[in-house]
Scaffold this motif. Structure first.
Motif, PDB file in Angstrom:
ATOM      1  N   TRP A 177       6.496  -6.412  -4.971  1.00 35.58           N
ATOM      2  CA  TRP A 177       5.028  -6.401  -4.825  1.00 35.58           C
ATOM      3  C   TRP A 177       4.396  -5.473  -5.852  1.00 35.58           C
ATOM      4  O   TRP A 177       3.442  -5.840  -6.531  1.00 35.58           O
ATOM      5  N   CYS A 181       2.304  -7.727  -8.372  1.00 36.12           N
ATOM      6  CA  CYS A 181       0.888  -7.715  -7.971  1.00 36.12           C
ATOM      7  C   CYS A 181       0.226  -6.420  -8.453  1.00 36.12           C
ATOM      8  O   CYS A 181      -0.175  -5.558  -7.659  1.00 36.12           O
ATOM      9  N   SER A 183      -2.583  -5.975  -9.776  1.00 34.88           N
ATOM     10  CA  SER A 183      -4.031  -5.911  -9.580  1.00 34.88           C
ATOM     11  C   SER A 183      -4.405  -5.396  -8.201  1.00 34.88           C
ATOM     12  O   SER A 183      -5.588  -5.241  -7.901  1.00 34.88           O
ATOM     13  N   TYR A 184      -3.421  -5.154  -7.371  1.00 28.79           N
ATOM     14  CA  TYR A 184      -3.669  -4.724  -5.999  1.00 28.79           C
ATOM     15  C   TYR A 184      -3.148  -3.300  -5.796  1.00 28.79           C
ATOM     16  O   TYR A 184      -2.414  -2.766  -6.634  1.00 28.79           O
ATOM     17  N   SER A 185      -3.535  -2.728  -4.662  1.00 31.56           N
ATOM     18  CA  SER A 185      -3.048  -1.380  -4.355  1.00 31.56           C
ATOM     19  C   SER A 185      -1.541  -1.428  -4.123  1.00 31.56           C
ATOM     20  O   SER A 185      -1.012  -2.386  -3.558  1.00 31.56           O
ATOM     21  N   GLU A 219      -0.909 -12.804  -7.365  1.00 35.06           N
ATOM     22  CA  GLU A 219      -1.423 -12.116  -8.547  1.00 35.06           C
ATOM     23  C   GLU A 219      -2.310 -13.043  -9.382  1.00 35.06           C
ATOM     24  O   GLU A 219      -3.249 -12.589 -10.042  1.00 35.06           O
ATOM     25  N   LYS A 225      -8.136 -11.040  -5.636  1.00 35.60           N
ATOM     26  CA  LYS A 225      -8.226  -9.779  -6.387  1.00 35.60           C
ATOM     27  C   LYS A 225      -9.636  -9.200  -6.389  1.00 35.60           C
ATOM     28  O   LYS A 225      -9.869  -8.165  -6.994  1.00 35.60           O
ATOM     29  N   ARG A 233     -10.729  -7.408  -1.464  1.00 30.11           N
ATOM     30  CA  ARG A 233      -9.440  -7.530  -2.132  1.00 30.11           C
ATOM     31  C   ARG A 233      -8.313  -7.460  -1.110  1.00 30.11           C
ATOM     32  O   ARG A 233      -8.341  -6.636  -0.198  1.00 30.11           O
ATOM     33  N   ASN A 235      -4.393  -6.902   0.358  1.00 28.67           N
ATOM     34  CA  ASN A 235      -3.407  -5.835   0.187  1.00 28.67           C
ATOM     35  C   ASN A 235      -2.061  -6.290   0.750  1.00 28.67           C
ATOM     36  O   ASN A 235      -1.918  -7.420   1.240  1.00 28.67           O
TER      37      ASN A 235
END
Length: 279
Positions: A177, A181, A183-185, A219, A225, A233, A235
């Protein structure tokens, strides 16, 4: 662990209040002493008969600090203790209060006695107690196997592990992850509810390649996003939810689909967001 029946009327029962007045204690104190006495009786007088039990032992079971003889006399006067014709003390309504416990203990004792007798009888035949059961089980298994048409498993079936036996690779999925990913936390750990959700999803899809494709799809979604009216967004926890996973796999948030599905993440005014979204 033993359970004792105590109903809500006990705290205000006239017997408890009158006994409290006679012993010059609070009704709450008297209620507590009676419950302690009944709990003591479970192990020390399970039949409810106090026979040769002394007044001192009864008072000690109730944790009464005063005169034991006075305590027993008050319980007798208030019919919290019954006296038989031959002078034997019995706890009032003990069968109703602890009857289920007594019955269960008697049944357990009878069952254990029967098991001991059966083992003793088997041992007297010169065989270990469990040999007969194991032998019968082997005969039954052989009979079932002989009645089947043996079809040899394919190489794939022999090589494929049972998903239930594959340990969940929590750390590997978390790192996937974080790596895919971006672009995410980032997920900092896998504990609590997150661990439970991830393990449940892994049992459904025990394949790291599948998870790689799944995270790649997430992603690639602009909607997830933050390219949506609320700038919301997703998570790590959200994409592990079973219902949300189904929506992602159905393409609700893919770029080619326009990301038209509004995620159920919090309360919102339906009239504000209904325009331009497909539900």
């Amino acid at each position: 662990m033993a359970w004792l029946k105590v109903d809500q009327t006990l705290r205000d029962h006239h017997k408890i209040c009158d006994a409290a007045d006679a012993l010059q204690v609070d009704p709450a104190h008297m209620t507590g002493m009676m419950i302690l006495f009944w709990l003591w009786a479970i192990d020390n007088a399970p039949s409810g008969q106090l026979g040769k039990v002394s007044a001192a032992a009864i008072a000690r079971g109730a944790q009464y600090k005063g005169d034991p003889a006075e305590f027993v006399e008050v319980l007798k006067n208030q019919h919290l203790l019954d006296v038989s014709e031959d002078g034997v003390l019995t706890i009032h309504d003990w069968e109703e209060r602890a009857g289920q416990l007594i019955d269960r203990r008697q049944k357990d004792a009878a069952r254990k006695a029967a098991e001991r007798a059966a083992k003793k009888a088997e041992a007297s035949e010169g065989r270990p107690p469990d040999v007969r059961e194991k032998s019968a089980a082997r005969v039954e298994k052989s009979r079932v196997e002989q009645s089947r048409v043996d079809i040899p498993p394919s190489e794939e079936e022999e090589a494929a592990p049972d998903p239930a036996e594959i340990p969940t690779p929590f750390e590997k999925i978390r790192l996937l992850w974080n790596e895919i990913c971006v672009s995410y936390s980032k997920a900092q750990g896998v504990n609590g509810k997150r661990k439970i959700s991830l393990e449940a999803r892994w049992r459904e899809r025990p394949d790291l390649d599948w998870w790689t494709k799944y995270f790649t799809r997430i992603e690639a979604s602009g909607f997830l996003k933050g390219k949506n009216p609320r700038k919301w967004r997703a998570n790590f926890d959200w994409v592990l939810n079973a219902a949300n996973m189904d929506k992602i796999l159905e393409g609700n948030y893919d770029e080619e689909g326009g990301g038209q599905h509004e995620p159920d993440t919090d309360r919102r005014d339906p009239q504000t967001y209904a325009r331009g979204f497909k539900e």
